[in-house]
Design a protein around this motif. Structure first.
Motif, short mmCIF file in Angstrom:
data_model
loop_
_atom_site.label_atom_id
_atom_site.label_comp_id
_atom_site.label_asym_id
_atom_site.label_seq_id
_atom_site.Cartn_x
_atom_site.Cartn_y
_atom_site.Cartn_z
N GLU A 1 76.02 50.80 -30.71
CA GLU A 1 77.17 49.94 -31.04
C GLU A 1 77.75 49.34 -29.76
O GLU A 1 77.95 50.04 -28.77
CB GLU A 1 78.24 50.75 -31.77
CG GLU A 1 79.40 49.93 -32.29
CD GLU A 1 80.29 50.72 -33.25
OE1 GLU A 1 81.33 50.20 -33.67
OE2 GLU A 1 79.93 51.88 -33.58
N GLY B 1 81.87 52.29 -35.68
CA GLY B 1 80.72 52.54 -36.54
C GLY B 1 80.07 53.88 -36.34
O GLY B 1 79.67 54.53 -37.31
N HIS C 1 76.24 46.03 -34.13
CA HIS C 1 75.51 47.26 -34.42
C HIS C 1 74.06 46.96 -34.03
O HIS C 1 73.28 46.43 -34.81
CB HIS C 1 75.66 47.64 -35.89
CG HIS C 1 77.07 47.97 -36.26
ND1 HIS C 1 77.67 49.16 -35.93
CD2 HIS C 1 78.02 47.23 -36.91
CE1 HIS C 1 78.92 49.16 -36.36
NE2 HIS C 1 79.16 48.01 -36.95
#
Length: 272
Positions: A215, A249, A230
């Motif tokens: 990330e 994330g 991502h």
């Protein structure tokens, strides 16, 4: 600056499309399409990167200094370091660690890149983000560790790349050692500054993708935005503002960064 003006400056400086790609971090194919007229409305970030590279090439100055009997040439304004008997692309970690401590640089694929001193806005944003990330790391008591620049991260096995991300998190206890971090962090944040826009937007994004960073956040103080990549997933980046809570994330929904709180730390700089 118009496309035609950029083409004229590129011609005056004797730059090829490949050279401009190397300087700006913008992919060669993108530059060819822009200057060839195939791309009618290039992204602002792309034009900014090209204009910055042309400006730095036109106005940069070289400074020479000596280390251990070898002459280095420092190109000011976020350009490269040169060593008389080593070609660009061939520098290694040995050359990196031989530089003076006060010289803040990154080594990427054997090429040195100068790093400008961070601004107060940059540092305020860095602190605001890192405080919230640290709270989350501590709260969940996992195997993740948070670090701030300047902290060396060695990437790859060829000993030609070491970077200093503004913020990085790794979640591997085996990498938690008291020496430069070796291997890809799980999470990286870079905060843009005028001298690093193209570097962080293009060159380092592709570098981190290639080395398996999961990330990558690009925080843009100028536009008050956060772009989240991502990198291990085939999905488009998502853009947030300084009014949003941005999910982390790699935490699988357990952590967010409230950019209203981050912005509150630096709001007074925007009001000046």
């Amino acid at each position: 600056m118009t496309i035609e003006e950029m083409k004229n400056i590129k011609r005056e400086l004797g730059l090829t499309n490949q050279m401009l790609s190397d300087l700006s971090g913008v992919p060669l194919g993108t530059i060819q399409k822009i200057f060839g007229g195939a791309t009618k409305a290039p992204r602002k970030e792309t034009i900014d990167a090209i204009v910055l590279a042309l400006s730095e090439k036109a106005h940069g100055r070289s400074v020479k200094y000596e280390i251990s009997g070898k002459d280095y040439y420092v190109r000011e304004r976020a350009f490269d370091y040169y060593l008389d008997d080593v070609e660009q692309g061939e520098y290694t970690l040995d050359d990196y660690y031989a530089l003076p401590d006060e010289k803040r640089v990154e080594l990427i694929d054997g090429v040195f890149y100068d790093m400008a001193s961070p601004s107060k806005i940059h540092q305020g944003i860095l602190l605001g983000i890192s405080v919230q990330l640290d709270e989350c790391v501590e709260k969940h008591k996992g195997h993740c560790y948070l670090y701030l620049a300047p902290s060396d991260v060695e990437l790859g096995e060829d000993r030609k790349t070491v970077v200093q991300p503004d913020i990085y998190i790794h979640c591997d206890p085996e990498k938690e050692v008291d020496r430069p971090h070796h291997g890809s962090p799980d999470f990286i944040v870079e905060i843009l500054s005028p001298s690093s826009r193209s570097h962080d937007l293009w060159r380092k994004q592709e570098l981190y993708r290639r080395h398996g960073v999961r990330e990558y956040w690009i925080v843009d103080p100028k536009n008050k935005s956060v772009v989240v990549y991502h990198l291990t997933e085939p999905e488009l980046p998502r853009t947030y503002t300084f009014e949003d809570e941005v999910p982390v994330g790699i935490s699988e929904g357990e952590c967010t960064v409230d950019f209203k709180k981050v912005y509150a730390r630096v709001r007074h700089f925007y009001d000046e």
